[in-house]
Write an enzyme that holds these catalytic residues in place. Structure first.
Site, PDB file in Angstrom:
ATOM      1  N   TYR A 141      47.179  32.333  37.548  1.00 24.48           N
ATOM      2  CA  TYR A 141      46.291  31.416  38.180  1.00 24.48           C
ATOM      3  C   TYR A 141      46.156  30.428  37.124  1.00 24.48           C
ATOM      4  O   TYR A 141      45.934  29.281  37.276  1.00 24.48           O
ATOM      5  CB  TYR A 141      44.696  32.291  38.311  1.00 24.48           C
ATOM      6  CG  TYR A 141      43.711  31.611  38.503  1.00 24.48           C
ATOM      7  CD1 TYR A 141      43.709  30.505  39.571  1.00 24.48           C
ATOM      8  CD2 TYR A 141      42.509  31.641  37.760  1.00 24.48           C
ATOM      9  CE1 TYR A 141      42.418  29.850  39.898  1.00 24.48           C
ATOM     10  CE2 TYR A 141      41.536  30.814  38.114  1.00 24.48           C
ATOM     11  CZ  TYR A 141      41.181  29.983  39.105  1.00 24.48           C
ATOM     12  OH  TYR A 141      40.292  29.235  39.097  1.00 24.48           O
ATOM     13  N   VAL A 185      31.885  39.862  41.145  1.00 25.07           N
ATOM     14  CA  VAL A 185      30.887  40.925  40.843  1.00 25.07           C
ATOM     15  C   VAL A 185      29.511  40.846  41.299  1.00 25.07           C
ATOM     16  O   VAL A 185      29.093  41.938  42.044  1.00 25.07           O
ATOM     17  CB  VAL A 185      30.751  41.182  39.265  1.00 25.07           C
ATOM     18  CG1 VAL A 185      31.725  41.969  38.651  1.00 25.07           C
ATOM     19  CG2 VAL A 185      30.507  39.787  38.416  1.00 25.07           C
ATOM     20  N   GLY A 270      45.679  40.843  35.093  1.00 24.73           N
ATOM     21  CA  GLY A 270      45.552  39.291  34.856  1.00 24.73           C
ATOM     22  C   GLY A 270      43.797  39.057  34.484  1.00 24.73           C
ATOM     23  O   GLY A 270      43.747  38.167  34.095  1.00 24.73           O
ATOM     24  N   GLU A 272      41.866  40.608  32.531  1.00 21.91           N
ATOM     25  CA  GLU A 272      41.307  41.673  31.407  1.00 21.91           C
ATOM     26  C   GLU A 272      40.638  41.047  30.392  1.00 21.91           C
ATOM     27  O   GLU A 272      40.160  41.644  29.289  1.00 21.91           O
ATOM     28  CB  GLU A 272      42.460  42.443  30.681  1.00 21.91           C
ATOM     29  CG  GLU A 272      43.581  43.391  31.352  1.00 21.91           C
ATOM     30  CD  GLU A 272      44.407  42.436  32.165  1.00 21.91           C
ATOM     31  OE1 GLU A 272      44.689  41.288  32.014  1.00 21.91           O
ATOM     32  OE2 GLU A 272      45.566  43.212  32.675  1.00 21.91           O
TER      33      GLU A 272
HETATM   34  N1  LIG Z   1      34.100  29.754  42.007  1.00 20.23           N
HETATM   35  C1  LIG Z   1      34.182  30.082  40.679  1.00 20.23           C
HETATM   36  O1  LIG Z   1      33.564  30.576  39.845  1.00 20.23           O
HETATM   37  C2  LIG Z   1      35.440  28.994  40.031  1.00 20.23           C
HETATM   38  C3  LIG Z   1      35.602  29.182  38.455  1.00 20.23           C
HETATM   39  C4  LIG Z   1      36.489  28.549  38.041  1.00 20.23           C
HETATM   40  C5  LIG Z   1      37.394  27.750  38.924  1.00 20.23           C
HETATM   41  N2  LIG Z   1      36.971  27.605  40.179  1.00 20.23           N
HETATM   42  C6  LIG Z   1      37.778  26.708  41.013  1.00 20.23           C
HETATM   43  O2  LIG Z   1      36.877  25.779  41.711  1.00 20.23           O
HETATM   44  C7  LIG Z   1      37.523  25.523  42.983  1.00 20.23           C
HETATM   45  C8  LIG Z   1      36.522  25.752  44.213  1.00 20.23           C
HETATM   46  O3  LIG Z   1      36.712  27.404  43.860  1.00 20.23           O
HETATM   47  P1  LIG Z   1      35.459  28.082  45.009  1.00 20.23           P
HETATM   48  O4  LIG Z   1      35.029  29.272  44.509  1.00 20.23           O
HETATM   49  O5  LIG Z   1      34.601  27.156  45.910  1.00 20.23           O
HETATM   50  O6  LIG Z   1      36.777  28.477  45.922  1.00 20.23           O
HETATM   51  P2  LIG Z   1      36.931  29.105  47.391  1.00 20.23           P
HETATM   52  O7  LIG Z   1      38.247  29.926  47.692  1.00 20.23           O
HETATM   53  O8  LIG Z   1      35.581  29.556  47.854  1.00 20.23           O
HETATM   54  O9  LIG Z   1      37.133  27.682  48.175  1.00 20.23           O
HETATM   55  C9  LIG Z   1      38.522  27.009  47.944  1.00 20.23           C
HETATM   56  C10 LIG Z   1      38.993  26.409  49.442  1.00 20.23           C
HETATM   57  O10 LIG Z   1      40.212  25.712  49.377  1.00 20.23           O
HETATM   58  C11 LIG Z   1      40.762  26.120  50.539  1.00 20.23           C
HETATM   59  N3  LIG Z   1      42.441  26.030  50.592  1.00 20.23           N
HETATM   60  C12 LIG Z   1      43.250  26.971  49.825  1.00 20.23           C
HETATM   61  N4  LIG Z   1      44.234  26.658  50.002  1.00 20.23           N
HETATM   62  C13 LIG Z   1      44.328  25.487  50.401  1.00 20.23           C
HETATM   63  C14 LIG Z   1      45.450  24.576  51.045  1.00 20.23           C
HETATM   64  N5  LIG Z   1      46.598  24.862  50.650  1.00 20.23           N
HETATM   65  N6  LIG Z   1      45.014  23.244  51.683  1.00 20.23           N
HETATM   66  C15 LIG Z   1      43.692  23.218  52.272  1.00 20.23           C
HETATM   67  N7  LIG Z   1      42.744  23.706  51.774  1.00 20.23           N
HETATM   68  C16 LIG Z   1      43.031  24.991  51.239  1.00 20.23           C
HETATM   69  C17 LIG Z   1      40.190  27.416  51.127  1.00 20.23           C
HETATM   70  O11 LIG Z   1      40.349  27.624  52.488  1.00 20.23           O
HETATM   71  C18 LIG Z   1      38.866  27.410  50.684  1.00 20.23           C
HETATM   72  O12 LIG Z   1      37.908  27.014  51.492  1.00 20.23           O
HETATM   73  C19 LIG Z   1      38.864  25.983  42.955  1.00 20.23           C
HETATM   74  O13 LIG Z   1      39.912  25.395  42.495  1.00 20.23           O
HETATM   75  C20 LIG Z   1      38.740  27.238  41.863  1.00 20.23           C
HETATM   76  O14 LIG Z   1      39.818  27.548  41.242  1.00 20.23           O
HETATM   77  C21 LIG Z   1      36.015  28.311  40.713  1.00 20.23           C
END
Ligand SMILES: NC(=O)c1ccc[n+]([C@@H]2O[C@H](COP(=O)([O-])OP(=O)(O)OC[C@H]3O[C@@H](n4cnc5c(N)ncnc54)[C@H](O)[C@@H]3O)[C@@H](O)[C@H]2O)c1
Length: 315
Positions: A141, A185, A270, A272
């Site tokens: 990731y 969590v 992944g 840890e």
């Molecule tokens: N939530 C957290 O604590 C957190 C922490 C660090 C980084 N992030 C990053 O922030 C962003 C949003 O996170 P989130 O928690 O809202 O995640 P989430 O999984 O709730 O939302 C991601 C959205 O992207 C959509 N998606 C996935 N693949 C797709 C594709 N190929 N085409 C179109 N849509 C697609 C999914 O359907 C989902 O609605 C992500 O990039 C994530 O990596 C989140």
């Protein structure tokens, strides 16, 4: 200015994207939302959003950026364990998909692209609080997000696109995705304890995480649109406090007034990393400060999960 401004959000049906859409609409922005609903939920996309069920890897997304002044690129496979299971899919969406979004934004001539990075980029760093200076990804990731970061740098340097990277720590709050096989969590503890079942703790519970409430994150999103000091920079978005998994568990038990013992299982592959703690000096320089107290945030989460159970969304 926002009366005529339009923001394109990828991942709009997800946790952070749907909350962001709410904030932007409240502020008077037009919002165009893209999501392929692989993890997101259509019903949580605000009705005012012009929604397109499209994949970010498709060329069909290009015309949607023409009206956009700002782009928030959030769509990704956001779970460490899903990326560990399928690194090919992770790279296809998190790297190739991101580049397709950056290219669409560039061709449309948008003003700024704000894209999601992650605290997982600090997996190999044990200096706390951690500043934005250095990254050391270790999981698939985090590797995919590191590549996204490099391509963002390329679009800034070679195409002149204004790029802003947001390194979210553990974001929690309303609409956090509790439906995952392994939910985050906070939601997982609340759901299990409300059902009077034992939650699973992966590892010994001593891992510490910096939890940041989604409304605080949204305050920074709005600043990104209004303040050009953010341009072409990267910001940690955390609370600047860390809590161990066991501490979170105890706090939730206290709020729910239950006394149920957890089940301990081995760490997830992944995931840890022992501790995250954000140095938020850079974000504070722009005038941002996280407002939500952690206990109040957990109480909000309990209210949210209880309401979801009442609606029949959680069985
Ligand atoms: N939530 C957290 O604590 C957190 C922490 C660090 C980084 N992030 C990053 O922030 C962003 C949003 O996170 P989130 O928690 O809202 O995640 P989430 O999984 O709730 O939302 C991601 C959205 O992207 C959509 N998606 C996935 N693949 C797709 C594709 N190929 N085409 C179109 N849509 C697609 C999914 O359907 C989902 O609605 C992500 O990039 C994530 O990596 C989140």
């Amino acid at each position: 200015m926002n009366k005529n401004s339009c923001a394109v959000i990828t991942g709009v049906a997800g946790f952070i994207g749907s909350n962001l859409a709410d904030s932007l609409i409240k502020e008077g922005y037009k919002v165009i939302g893209i999501d392929n609903l692989s993890h997101g939920i259509k019903s949580q996309v605000p009705s005012e959003v012009e929604f397109y069920d499209l994949d970010i890897r498709s060329k069909d997304i290009y015309p949607l950026f023409r009206e956009g002044d700002f782009v928030f690129h959030l769509a990704a496979i956001s779970s460490i364990s899903d990326c560990q299971k399928d690194p090919i899919e992770a790279s296809d969406i998190n790297i190739t998909g991101a580049i397709n979004v950056f290219e669409a934004a560039y061709q449309a001539g948008v003003k700024k692209v704000i894209y999601a990075e992650t605290s997982a980029l600090y997996e190999g760093i044990d200096v706390f609080p951690t500043s934005e200076m250095r990254i050391a990804p270790k999981s698939f990731y985090a590797f995919s997000k590191a590549c996204e970061n490099l391509f963002a740098e390329g679009y800034k340097n070679f195409r002149g696109l204004t790029m802003i990277g947001l390194r979210y720590f553990n974001v929690y709050g309303y609409r956090q995705d509790y439906r995952r096989t392994i939910p985050p969590v906070i939601s997982s503890f609340i759901i299990k304890l409300l059902k009077k079942e034992s939650p699973i703790i992966y590892g010994d519970g001593s891992k510490k995480r910096d939890f940041i409430y989604v409304d605080d994150v949204n305050d920074f999103h709005l600043l990104c649109l209004k303040d050009d000091r953010v341009n072409n920079k990267i910001f940690n978005l955390g609370s600047g406090e860390s809590h161990s998994v066991l501490e979170v568990y105890e706090k939730i038990k206290e709020i729910l007034k239950v006394d149920i013992k957890p089940i301990f299982q081995k760490d997830l592959e992944g995931d840890e990393i022992r501790k995250t703690l954000a140095d938020i000096t850079e974000a504070k320089k722009i005038g941002w400060t996280p407002k939500k107290n952690f206990t109040e945030g957990l109480e909000d989460m309990v209210r949210y999960i209880k309401a979801e159970i009442k609606k029949g969304n959680i069985v």
